[in-house]
Design a protein around this motif. Structure first.
Motif, PDB file in Angstrom:
ATOM      1  N   MET A 164     -65.649 132.028 -52.075  1.00 50.09           N
ATOM      2  CA  MET A 164     -64.687 132.745 -51.252  1.00 50.09           C
ATOM      3  C   MET A 164     -64.289 131.843 -50.086  1.00 50.09           C
ATOM      4  N   ASP A 165     -63.014 131.732 -49.902  1.00 44.87           N
ATOM      5  CA  ASP A 165     -62.501 130.899 -48.822  1.00 44.87           C
ATOM      6  C   ASP A 165     -62.127 131.755 -47.620  1.00 44.87           C
ATOM      7  N   GLU A 166     -62.433 131.238 -46.431  1.00 45.51           N
ATOM      8  CA  GLU A 166     -61.963 131.875 -45.207  1.00 45.51           C
ATOM      9  C   GLU A 166     -60.483 131.553 -45.042  1.00 45.51           C
ATOM     10  N   MET A 167     -59.747 132.496 -44.490  1.00 48.53           N
ATOM     11  CA  MET A 167     -58.315 132.295 -44.288  1.00 48.53           C
ATOM     12  C   MET A 167     -57.942 132.699 -42.868  1.00 48.53           C
TER      13      MET A 167
ATOM     14  N   LEU B 162     -61.247 136.831 -45.832  1.00 48.29           N
ATOM     15  CA  LEU B 162     -61.904 136.193 -46.957  1.00 48.29           C
ATOM     16  C   LEU B 162     -61.066 136.429 -48.199  1.00 48.29           C
ATOM     17  N   ASP B 163     -60.832 135.367 -48.951  1.00 49.94           N
ATOM     18  CA  ASP B 163     -60.110 135.481 -50.211  1.00 49.94           C
ATOM     19  C   ASP B 163     -61.105 135.910 -51.285  1.00 49.94           C
ATOM     20  N   VAL B 164     -60.942 137.115 -51.794  1.00 47.88           N
ATOM     21  CA  VAL B 164     -61.860 137.673 -52.784  1.00 47.88           C
ATOM     22  C   VAL B 164     -61.197 137.784 -54.157  1.00 47.88           C
ATOM     23  N   HIS B 165     -60.180 136.969 -54.391  1.00 48.24           N
ATOM     24  CA  HIS B 165     -59.464 137.048 -55.667  1.00 48.24           C
ATOM     25  C   HIS B 165     -60.406 136.954 -56.865  1.00 48.24           C
ATOM     26  N   GLY B 166     -61.338 136.014 -56.839  1.00 49.09           N
ATOM     27  CA  GLY B 166     -62.252 135.838 -57.971  1.00 49.09           C
ATOM     28  C   GLY B 166     -63.064 137.087 -58.265  1.00 49.09           C
ATOM     29  N   ILE B 167     -63.554 137.735 -57.221  1.00 50.19           N
ATOM     30  CA  ILE B 167     -64.343 138.958 -57.402  1.00 50.19           C
ATOM     31  C   ILE B 167     -63.465 140.076 -57.949  1.00 50.19           C
TER      32      ILE B 167
END
Length: 124
Positions: A1-4, A77-82
């Protein structure tokens, strides 16, 4: 997860209408204490916020007032994967009928890194 940063997510759609007085409180808190608490959860591929309608509104106000540094604050937080993993587990025959559970996010994020914020996310 990446911070944005706020700048990266400022154009994202939010999931809920907002209450002005609650936005006022958050805006004041950000001015007094900076960014605190759970990050806004976003899906960067879809360009949407999963949480944080009020926080986004407060940040938009502050950015609109020209407050220095708002755009560079790491707030999400980018939660696209989850989210994608959750969708992949849904029955393919029922996908047309399945809605994302914005009001019960625990079913999506339980057992992930996001769970550390469950006590701060009202929709958990």
């Amino acid at each position: 997860m990446d911070e944005m940063t706020y700048r990266q997510i400022s154009c994202y759609a939010t999931p809920n209408p907002t209450d002005g007085s609650h936005v006022d409180e958050i805006e004041q808190s950000i001015l007094e204490h900076g960014w605190r608490g759970a990050p806004i959860l976003v899906d960067s591929i879809q360009g949407i916020c999963i949480t944080g309608s009020h926080r986004m509104a407060a940040l938009a106000r502050l950015a609109g007032q020209g407050r220095h540094g708002i755009g560079d604050m790491k707030v999400a937080l980018d939660v696209h994967g989850i989210v994608q993993d959750w969708w992949d587990k849904q029955d393919p025959e029922l996908l047309d009928c399945v809605e994302f559970p914005y009001d019960s996010l625990g079913s999506v994020f339980a057992g992930t890194e996001v769970e550390q914020y469950k006590d701060e996310i009202a929709e958990w």
